[in-house]
Design a protein around this motif. Structure first.
Motif, short mmCIF file in Angstrom:
data_model
loop_
_atom_site.label_atom_id
_atom_site.label_comp_id
_atom_site.label_asym_id
_atom_site.label_seq_id
_atom_site.Cartn_x
_atom_site.Cartn_y
_atom_site.Cartn_z
N VAL A 5 0.85 -1.19 0.00
CA VAL A 5 0.00 0.00 0.00
C VAL A 5 0.89 1.24 0.00
O VAL A 5 1.75 1.39 0.87
CB VAL A 5 -0.93 0.02 1.24
CG1 VAL A 5 -1.74 1.31 1.27
CG2 VAL A 5 -1.85 -1.20 1.22
N CYS A 7 1.04 5.44 0.09
CA CYS A 7 0.20 6.51 0.62
C CYS A 7 1.07 7.74 0.83
O CYS A 7 2.22 7.63 1.26
CB CYS A 7 -0.40 6.05 1.96
SG CYS A 7 -1.37 7.33 2.77
N CYS A 12 0.48 10.45 9.15
CA CYS A 12 -0.19 9.27 9.72
C CYS A 12 0.86 8.42 10.43
O CYS A 12 1.99 8.27 9.94
CB CYS A 12 -0.86 8.46 8.61
SG CYS A 12 -1.60 6.91 9.21
N TYR A 14 1.20 5.38 10.55
CA TYR A 14 1.57 4.19 9.77
C TYR A 14 2.33 4.51 8.50
O TYR A 14 2.69 3.63 7.74
CB TYR A 14 0.31 3.39 9.40
CG TYR A 14 -0.41 2.88 10.61
CD1 TYR A 14 0.14 1.88 11.41
CD2 TYR A 14 -1.66 3.41 10.98
CE1 TYR A 14 -0.52 1.42 12.54
CE2 TYR A 14 -2.32 2.95 12.11
CZ TYR A 14 -1.75 1.96 12.88
OH TYR A 14 -2.39 1.51 13.99
N TRP A 15 2.59 5.79 8.29
CA TRP A 15 3.32 6.19 7.09
C TRP A 15 4.81 5.96 7.30
O TRP A 15 5.35 6.19 8.38
CB TRP A 15 3.06 7.66 6.78
CG TRP A 15 3.77 8.16 5.56
CD1 TRP A 15 3.29 8.15 4.29
CD2 TRP A 15 5.07 8.74 5.49
NE1 TRP A 15 4.22 8.68 3.42
CE2 TRP A 15 5.33 9.06 4.14
CE3 TRP A 15 6.07 9.02 6.43
CZ2 TRP A 15 6.52 9.64 3.71
CZ3 TRP A 15 7.26 9.59 6.00
CH2 TRP A 15 7.46 9.90 4.66
N CYS A 21 2.81 2.48 3.38
CA CYS A 21 1.94 2.27 4.54
C CYS A 21 2.42 0.99 5.23
O CYS A 21 2.52 -0.06 4.60
CB CYS A 21 0.48 2.11 4.11
SG CYS A 21 -0.60 1.68 5.49
N ILE A 26 -5.36 -2.21 6.29
CA ILE A 26 -6.06 -0.93 6.29
C ILE A 26 -7.53 -1.18 5.98
O ILE A 26 -7.89 -2.17 5.35
CB ILE A 26 -5.47 0.10 5.30
CG1 ILE A 26 -5.63 -0.36 3.86
CG2 ILE A 26 -4.02 0.41 5.63
CD1 ILE A 26 -5.35 0.73 2.85
N CYS A 44 -9.41 6.40 4.06
CA CYS A 44 -8.73 5.39 4.87
C CYS A 44 -9.17 5.55 6.32
O CYS A 44 -8.85 6.55 6.97
CB CYS A 44 -7.22 5.55 4.77
SG CYS A 44 -6.36 4.33 5.79
N THR A 46 -8.19 3.68 8.71
CA THR A 46 -7.10 3.25 9.59
C THR A 46 -6.20 4.42 10.00
O THR A 46 -5.42 4.32 10.94
CB THR A 46 -6.27 2.15 8.89
OG1 THR A 46 -7.16 1.13 8.45
CG2 THR A 46 -5.24 1.53 9.81
N PHE A 47 -6.32 5.54 9.31
CA PHE A 47 -5.49 6.71 9.61
C PHE A 47 -5.49 7.04 11.10
O PHE A 47 -6.55 7.07 11.73
CB PHE A 47 -6.01 7.93 8.82
CG PHE A 47 -5.39 9.23 9.28
CD1 PHE A 47 -4.16 9.61 8.79
CD2 PHE A 47 -6.03 10.03 10.20
CE1 PHE A 47 -3.56 10.82 9.21
CE2 PHE A 47 -5.46 11.23 10.64
CZ PHE A 47 -4.23 11.62 10.13
S1 SF4 Z 1 -3.12 3.88 7.49
FE1 SF4 Z 1 -4.11 4.86 5.73
S2 SF4 Z 1 -3.58 7.02 5.91
FE2 SF4 Z 1 -2.17 5.88 7.20
S3 SF4 Z 1 -0.35 5.50 5.94
FE3 SF4 Z 1 -1.71 3.71 5.76
S4 SF4 Z 1 -2.97 4.13 3.94
FE4 SF4 Z 1 -2.05 6.07 4.59
#
Ligand code: SF4
Length: 51
Positions: A5, A7, A12, A14-15, A21, A26, A44, A46-47
């Motif tokens: 993934v 992004c 975020c 998780y970035w 990601c 997610i 998203c 999950t952000f």
């Molecule tokens: S959780 Fe969603 S917003 Fe956060 S890095 Fe992953 S894809 Fe991007």
């Protein structure tokens, strides 16, 4: 099977560098319900804001 993934939301938690990601999974939701007409109606879930 896992997928990569990408992004660009870099505040975020998780970035990761390279626009990756790193969340285990997610969840993407439709903002208007279960259908979308364009990408602006998806998001998203999950952000999480980094601190
Ligand atoms: S959780 Fe969603 S917003 Fe956060 S890095 Fe992953 S894809 Fe991007």
């Amino acid at each position: 099977m896992s997928i990569e993934v990408l992004c660009n939301v870099d505040n975020c938690k998780y970035w990761a560098k390279g626009d990756k990601c790193v969340a285990d999974k997610i969840s993407v939701i439709g903002l208007q319900g279960r259908k979308a007409d364009d990408m602006e109606e998806t998001a998203c879930k999950t952000f999480e804001h980094d601190e």
